[in-house]
Design an enzyme around this catalytic site. Structure first.
Site, PDB file in Angstrom:
ATOM      1  N   CYS A 175      55.001 -55.148 100.867  1.00 46.37           N
ATOM      2  CA  CYS A 175      53.834 -54.968 100.674  1.00 46.37           C
ATOM      3  C   CYS A 175      53.906 -55.949  99.194  1.00 46.37           C
ATOM      4  O   CYS A 175      53.165 -55.499  97.852  1.00 46.37           O
ATOM      5  CB  CYS A 175      52.851 -53.507 100.285  1.00 46.37           C
ATOM      6  SG  CYS A 175      51.088 -53.724  99.540  1.00 46.37           S
ATOM      7  N   CYS A 178      50.686 -54.000  97.330  1.00 44.71           N
ATOM      8  CA  CYS A 178      50.600 -52.821  95.926  1.00 44.71           C
ATOM      9  C   CYS A 178      51.595 -53.019  95.453  1.00 44.71           C
ATOM     10  O   CYS A 178      51.783 -52.754  93.721  1.00 44.71           O
ATOM     11  CB  CYS A 178      51.219 -52.198  97.622  1.00 44.71           C
ATOM     12  SG  CYS A 178      50.435 -52.021  98.854  1.00 44.71           S
ATOM     13  N   ASP A 179      53.182 -53.930  95.804  1.00 43.40           N
ATOM     14  CA  ASP A 179      54.234 -53.737  94.327  1.00 43.40           C
ATOM     15  C   ASP A 179      53.931 -54.905  93.309  1.00 43.40           C
ATOM     16  O   ASP A 179      54.971 -55.325  92.609  1.00 43.40           O
ATOM     17  CB  ASP A 179      55.294 -53.274  95.222  1.00 43.40           C
ATOM     18  CG  ASP A 179      55.349 -52.399  95.837  1.00 43.40           C
ATOM     19  OD1 ASP A 179      54.415 -51.131  95.484  1.00 43.40           O
ATOM     20  OD2 ASP A 179      56.413 -51.978  96.711  1.00 43.40           O
TER      21      ASP A 179
END
Length: 505
Positions: A175, A178-179
């Site tokens: 992701c 997300c990261d």
């Protein structure tokens, strides 16, 4: 003689078609909805999956006044919720995946959809009404369906190479949204040559110092304006004809990749800080093996009008689409499935009540169960922060404490004599949001353990000190010392088990 043979063949074909038509009609006569009682555990339609296909089916069924239930599963809103930007949804020039999914879900709920966060344990399509065994609020129960719409989507693939699973959550990610923010001014690699890889490369190029796009072929599969933008971006380098053989780390985080040029058969190493996977997906059809027909890749085989090999069972979205995984296609499939499910119900004698469907929507936030991710717990890291003047544990808690700076973290965690569960999350992270209700619930249940949470997007210093390279990450402390950590989501039972084992609770 030839004429007689031809006549015989024609008569056989007519007889065969007649038998097939009779069989089909007879099959519908066997399924008599008028003798089935529709109650709290029996539904005219059960939708399995809460992504765009499932939600669209729910909207159409709600507006058609067909009682149904939608089982959200592990990823409410579907895989698109991990995308930071959607640019091809009609009417939305640019919108995040989670915002778009929330809009569709709100539309479904306002139309009268009954959405519950439950996972399907098994299905039995050998009897009718069809039996679906589900887990809701950690309780198993069986519901019945006159018709079923399968919209379980697909799950992103791993490379299945050494080091990949070991460093998942510690430099390996699926992701970018997300990261990605953890790799500001760092060097990252994206694996893949399709639309997802291109989108991730552009997103990460605005955060990272250098982005390598590693493609195993001699060309990109993606096409369009974004592809040209990637090729012309100064900090993006495309490496063609290359396979990744191994992820190499320092027992704490990823530091390099071993790569293989499949054109000249040479092996080399590439220094990076993080690797993002964008290499396609496999259909979520384990539940349906030997229950309905699947193709060689595991995708559900659908015929005209989203029909599967079983009467009254339809499939829509990525679970039956091996080539074009697009939101607009999934939504269209969902609408078509709903309309043909309604037609099927009419054929078996189901009559739609004239009253409005009762909207039994529960409190969604309290029921979210995140997808379990394959991440490996790592050994505690030694920190230089002192743990002086430990505060005696002399109280119960029951709620999660929000930590907003380094000093508060030292007070609540490092200088505390007792057990602490620390949730390192980010406000933009959808899996983190999925975990919040579980953390809150366990904080109330395990009220002798202190639960804290900190938004690493706002308190970056704590992310640096504690080596947070993916969210959500949970670190367990006892008397100010780290005893265990893991990254990614867990369901309530698994999370509680980890806490009890590691903290000897």
């Amino acid at each position: 003689m030839k004429a007689i043979k031809n006549l015989t063949l024609i008569l056989c074909l007519v007889f065969l078609v007649g038998c097939l038509n009779y069989s089909s009609t007879k099959n519908f006569k066997k399924l008599d909805a008028s003798v089935v009682k529709i109650d709290d555990s029996t539904y005219p339609v059960v939708i399995i999956g809460g992504g765009f296909a499932g939600l669209t089916s729910s909207i159409y069924l709600s507006q058609g006044n067909i009682k149904h239930v939608l089982l959200e599963g592990t990823i409410p809103g579907g895989a698109i919720t991990a995308s930071h930007s959607v640019c091809n949804w009609p009417g939305e020039k640019n919108i995040s995946g989670i915002d778009l999914a929330n809009k569709i879900k709100e539309h479904a709920i306002s139309s009268g959809a009954n959405i519950i966060n439950a996972q399907v344990n098994s299905v039995d399509f050998s009897v009718w009404p069809y039996l679906i065994n589900i887990k809701e609020n950690n309780q198993d129960k069986i519901i019945q369906a006159l018709s079923c719409i399968i919209a379980t989507g697909a799950t992103a693939n791993f490379l299945d190479i050494p080091g990949e699973k070991e460093y998942f959550g510690h430099g390996v990610s699926k992701c970018a949204t997300c990261d990605g923010p953890f790799y500001k001014e760092k060097t990252v690699a994206i694996v893949g040559g399709g639309n997802t890889a291109i989108t991730d490369a552009l997103y990460l190029s605005n955060i990272a110092k250098k982005v390598y796009l590693i493609v195993r072929r001699d060309t990109l599969r993606a096409s369009g304006k974004q592809t040209d933008t990637v090729k012309n971006k100064s900090n993006i380098e495309i490496i063609y004809n290359t396979n990744i053989k191994k992820v190499i780390g320092d027992n704490n985080k990823v530091i390099k990749l071993e790569i293989f040029n499949n054109k000249n058969n040479s092996t080399s190493e590439l220094n990076i800080d993080g690797m993002f996977l964008a290499i396609g997906a496999k259909p979520n059809t384990e539940l349906f093996k030997n229950k309905i027909d699947l193709d060689e890749q595991g995708y559900i085989l659908t015929h005209k009008n989203q029909k599967t090999s079983k009467s009254g069972i339809f499939a829509c979205g990525d679970v039956c689409e091996p080539e074009y995984k697009q939101l607009i296609i999934a939504a269209g499939d969902g609408a078509r499935s709903a309309m043909h499910a309604q037609s099927f119900l009419a054929k078996i004698g189901f009559s739609t009540p004239n009253t409005n469907i009762e909207n039994n929507v529960q409190d969604q936030a309290q029921k979210i169960t995140p997808e379990k991710q394959d991440v490996q717990e790592i050994a505690p890291a030694k920190k230089s922060v002192p743990t002086k003047n430990l505060t005696q544990k002399s109280q119960t808690f029951g709620s999660v404490i929000e930590v907003t700076d380094e000093q508060q973290f030292a007070k609540e965690v490092l200088n505390y004599k007792g057990k602490v569960v620390a949730d390192f999350y980010a406000h933009w992270c959808f899996p983190c949001k999925m975990m919040h209700p579980i953390v809150e619930k366990l904080a109330k249940e395990l009220n002798t353990i202190k639960f804290i949470k900190t938004d690493v997007a706002n308190v970056e210093i704590l992310a640096q000190i504690w080596g947070i390279r993916g969210v959500p990450t949970f670190i367990l402390f006892e008397n100010g010392q780290e005893v265990a950590r893991f990254s990614g989501g867990r369901d309530e039972v698994a999370f509680k088990q980890i806490i009890n084992e590691k903290l000897n609770n």
